[in-house]
Design an enzyme around this catalytic site. Sequence first.
Site, PDB file in Angstrom:
ATOM      1  N   SER A  47       0.940  -1.186   0.003  1.00  0.00           N
ATOM      2  CA  SER A  47      -0.144   0.054  -0.089  1.00  0.00           C
ATOM      3  C   SER A  47       0.607   1.213  -0.001  1.00  0.00           C
ATOM      4  O   SER A  47       0.272   2.211  -0.178  1.00  0.00           O
ATOM      5  CB  SER A  47      -0.865  -0.086   1.297  1.00  0.00           C
ATOM      6  OG  SER A  47      -0.260  -0.088   2.586  1.00  0.00           O
ATOM      7  N   LYS A  93      -5.993   4.606   7.925  1.00  0.00           N
ATOM      8  CA  LYS A  93      -4.992   5.661   7.683  1.00  0.00           C
ATOM      9  C   LYS A  93      -5.327   7.018   7.522  1.00  0.00           C
ATOM     10  O   LYS A  93      -4.413   7.927   7.829  1.00  0.00           O
ATOM     11  CB  LYS A  93      -4.530   5.146   6.127  1.00  0.00           C
ATOM     12  CG  LYS A  93      -4.063   3.641   6.401  1.00  0.00           C
ATOM     13  CD  LYS A  93      -3.455   3.147   4.784  1.00  0.00           C
ATOM     14  CE  LYS A  93      -3.164   1.522   4.917  1.00  0.00           C
ATOM     15  NZ  LYS A  93      -2.775   1.052   3.328  1.00  0.00           N
TER      16      LYS A  93
END
Length: 802
Positions: free
Chosen positions: A657, A700
């Site tokens: 990611s 996040k």
Amino acid sequence: MKNTKLEPAQLYTACDPAQFKFKSTAELPDQEEVIGQTRAVDAIRFGIGIEQEGFNLFALGPSRSGKQTVVTRFIERQAAEQPEPPDWCYVDNFTDAHKPKALSLPTGMGSRFQQSMEQLVQELRTAVPEALESEEYRARLQEIEEALNEKQEQAFEKLHEEANAHGIAMLRTPTGFAFAPTRKGEIIKPEEYKTLSEDERNDIEAAVDALQVQLERLIQEIPKWRRQMQDEVKQLNRDVIMSAVGQLIDEMRRQYATLPDILTYLDAVQQDVIDHADQFRQTEEGMQLLPGLMLPGTERQTSFLNRYSVNVIVDHSESSGAPVVYLDNPTYPNLVGRVEHQAQMGALVTDFTMVKPGALHQANGGYLLLDARKILMQPYAWEGLKRVLQSHEIRIESLGQMLSLISTVSLEPEAIPLDVKVVLLGERFLYYLLCEYDPEFSELFKVAADFDDMVERSDDNNQSFARFLGTLARQDKLRALDTGAVARIIDHSARMVEDSEKLSSRFGKIADYLREADYWAGQASREQITAEDVDQAIDAHDKRLSRIRERLQEETQRGTLMISTEGEEVGQINGLSVMQLGDYAFGHPSRITARVRLGKGEVVDIEREIELGGPIHSKGVLILGGFLSGRYCPEQPLSLAASLVFEQTYGGVEGDSASSAELYALLSALSGIPLKQSLAVTGSVNQLGQVQAIGGVNEKIEGFFEVCRNHGLTGDQGVLIPGANVKHLMLHKDVVDAVSQGKFHIHAVNTIDEGIEILTGVPAGERDDKGNYPAESVNYSVEQKLAAMAEHAHEHEEKADD
């Protein structure tokens, strides 16, 4: 430059309470149907309906998704329509005691037969001694004994007369019989015997020898006569016992006339009682003198009478339909049964009354539910289960004897035929591992009921969800929910699966939130659970688990962990990662830096070099080299040496990611164009420069937002996410409010070019008809740098050749 900013409405898809036509869940009926698990429900119906061999069921799916509840519900409905299976019991095998016999009886007759045998034994304890102590028995026994005595006396009398006829006296001595010569009725003395002529002595000796032979023959006949007497006594005992016992056992035969196995057993009981009639006699030594003090004679008699007991191991007298059994602790003995032992005089002894059933016995004729992980963790339990399913019989075997750990003699109970449907409940990885590594698994568990992690977020499912919450509240005696609370739980369910278009099927976790919300409603003295109570439950749950997250935020604010939220830097970017600690996940930014120099076209992942990077992370870094070689200077070799690193990380790094963030840092280092430190990036990238979806997008964004809020929101800060992740957004209210106020921004990008423009404020640039990037673009600067490196590399090679 393309507008990539997301609107507040795109950050959180709220459930509208107005769609519900009730005021509280107390008005709703119970939710009977399973929500959104059509595939699994169809498999369950098929699995419990088909009766062919090997079609046992494995229910696979995430934990706390309601697998056991759903499976049990369907099985109980099916079981209620099926007949009750027979009872099973073990009885003594009178010809081979260590191999007890198994008897099958119609439903409910096991305990009845047990009581009948107990009553029979009590009657036998009275009837047999009375018969053996009756006047008639004693008289007939005395006749037999007198007949033997008379026969012996007649034989000796005949021998005595014959001896007298030859002038020989037969004398009884302490050591037996002796013969002596006589004259005129008097025994000849030794001195007188010596004066006899030799012929007279020879005649006397010949007569004595002949009598001695007859005496020996007579003595040899006596044991035969005694054996004949014993046979007569045994026959007498049989006749007497039969007259006393036969009527009692015949009465039982009439009760169980339709059961051939019982009749055969009663025949064996009758013969054994006759053969061991003396055991029924009670003596003075066997009486109980004081309460609690049992003398040895009684103990021996009680132990002997146990042979006529009936050990009912399966009793369905109170059952309705086929049995449904869930075994929570599937050890080998709990599964297939065991034989217990008792210490007596320093030794371990056992008999058929100590045979104990297992769950397979209890579920025989019905359904057995097992937790796959638990049975796999128990030694020999999995192999034992497979063996009984393959053999279609339950054979109780001692593990100690199988492994030669003990030398105690145990039993070998007769195997019981097995007809059971086994259902395993477990995680998906267990199912796939068993399919891969156990060749017998697929033959025994041919039906898979795959429970989905999530269901569609539709109006119908929202209504079903509301009924489910109402049903759960009533079952657990919780307060009813108002429409706002229902809507808030539905929203959080979508957050749990990180998808605004889905709902979580982890109903156990949702139930926990409901119970916590009920607690907070009670603390606020509310009669119903409201959205405020649900929010407090969610926040309190996160607060209990947030120590590590708060510590990281504190160290970031104090400058221990270096994260910049303002300014610009070359080759430096804020990457985002998720930390999973048990059942709690949170996001936190990490500084990623890139450095480049002349080299051989290698992009070095420092985490990989020191073995802190996982394979997926390393794959993401290697893709960067493919992107660079495919986009820039296609006619020239890459001649750079680049290094990438997650700064201040001291544990493992896994996942791709951050590959887009690493690529942005690398492009910045090559072009010399600085990146905005007010922005953080997440997303993976492919070799074509397309930004791909990642997991944990909400955590996040919230992790970087919290860092920015602690440092002070400037209105320039934000996060770049993949466009494919927009549908997954279910952000916290604080983030949505900040975006609404223009203090924070979330950009959805689909390509690296879109992202680099936002991060640098410089156009990415596209090739013109001649294949050149426009000047003053990021791609132009990168290609010029790589071309210069290739030229320098070529010059170095020429110098080396010279």
